[in-house]
Design an enzyme around this catalytic site. Sequence first.
Site, PDB file in Angstrom:
ATOM      1  N   SER A 189      -9.727  -3.610  -2.089  1.00 44.37           N
ATOM      2  CA  SER A 189      -8.562  -2.726  -2.039  1.00 44.37           C
ATOM      3  C   SER A 189      -7.252  -3.449  -2.340  1.00 44.37           C
ATOM      4  O   SER A 189      -6.280  -2.813  -2.721  1.00 44.37           O
ATOM      5  CB  SER A 189      -8.461  -2.041  -0.676  1.00 44.37           C
ATOM      6  OG  SER A 189      -8.119  -2.960   0.327  1.00 44.37           O
ATOM      7  N   LYS A 238      -3.680  -4.267   4.061  1.00 46.92           N
ATOM      8  CA  LYS A 238      -2.901  -3.431   3.138  1.00 46.92           C
ATOM      9  C   LYS A 238      -1.476  -3.976   3.012  1.00 46.92           C
ATOM     10  O   LYS A 238      -1.000  -4.747   3.841  1.00 46.92           O
ATOM     11  CB  LYS A 238      -2.810  -1.986   3.640  1.00 46.92           C
ATOM     12  CG  LYS A 238      -4.134  -1.308   3.896  1.00 46.92           C
ATOM     13  CD  LYS A 238      -4.900  -1.047   2.645  1.00 46.92           C
ATOM     14  CE  LYS A 238      -6.225  -0.385   2.988  1.00 46.92           C
ATOM     15  NZ  LYS A 238      -7.184  -0.508   1.934  1.00 46.92           N
TER      16      LYS A 238
END
Length: 177
Positions: free
Chosen positions: A32, A75
Amino acid sequence: MLRILFGAYCAGCGTLLFANRVAWTMDLTGDSMHPTIHSSDKALIEYISVSNHRLQKGDIVISKSPYRPSSLICKRLVGMEHDKIIKEDGKIVKVPKGHVWLEGDNKAESEDSRDYGPVPYGLLESRIFFRVRRILLPYGLLESRIFFRVRRILLPYGMFKLMFSCIISNLWKELAN
């Protein structure tokens, strides 16, 4: 003998305190955050910025997953409280007080705030302040038999020195502000 046991106990407590409240290392997996972070990278993480609310947009953070609180996600912090985020479909989302907006760099592979919305600040665990890319050797990854003995002796000491110097410089910057 008692003195040695007491010293070992104090060292263990100090290490545990350091690992849980100041900084530590973490293995990163998943795509990600590709190309910024690859699936086999190691990261040095620190907890002080999160606990002192000193995070900034653009920081890469480790958070508990809103969908699966037992797992951690990595993230980029894109929005802070009261920021307005424009989603891909054109909708404008205002980040509520006490929340942040997290997104992965690899939009196609990332499950992030675009899917589950703003993340409560309380789910944030730590901030990545240094990333170590896995080195490929002719005989494979760092875990090859030839390199294993050298790595076991040199890397923990080198990582600790590097981590300690980065923490001291970050603390110095925090105190200067």
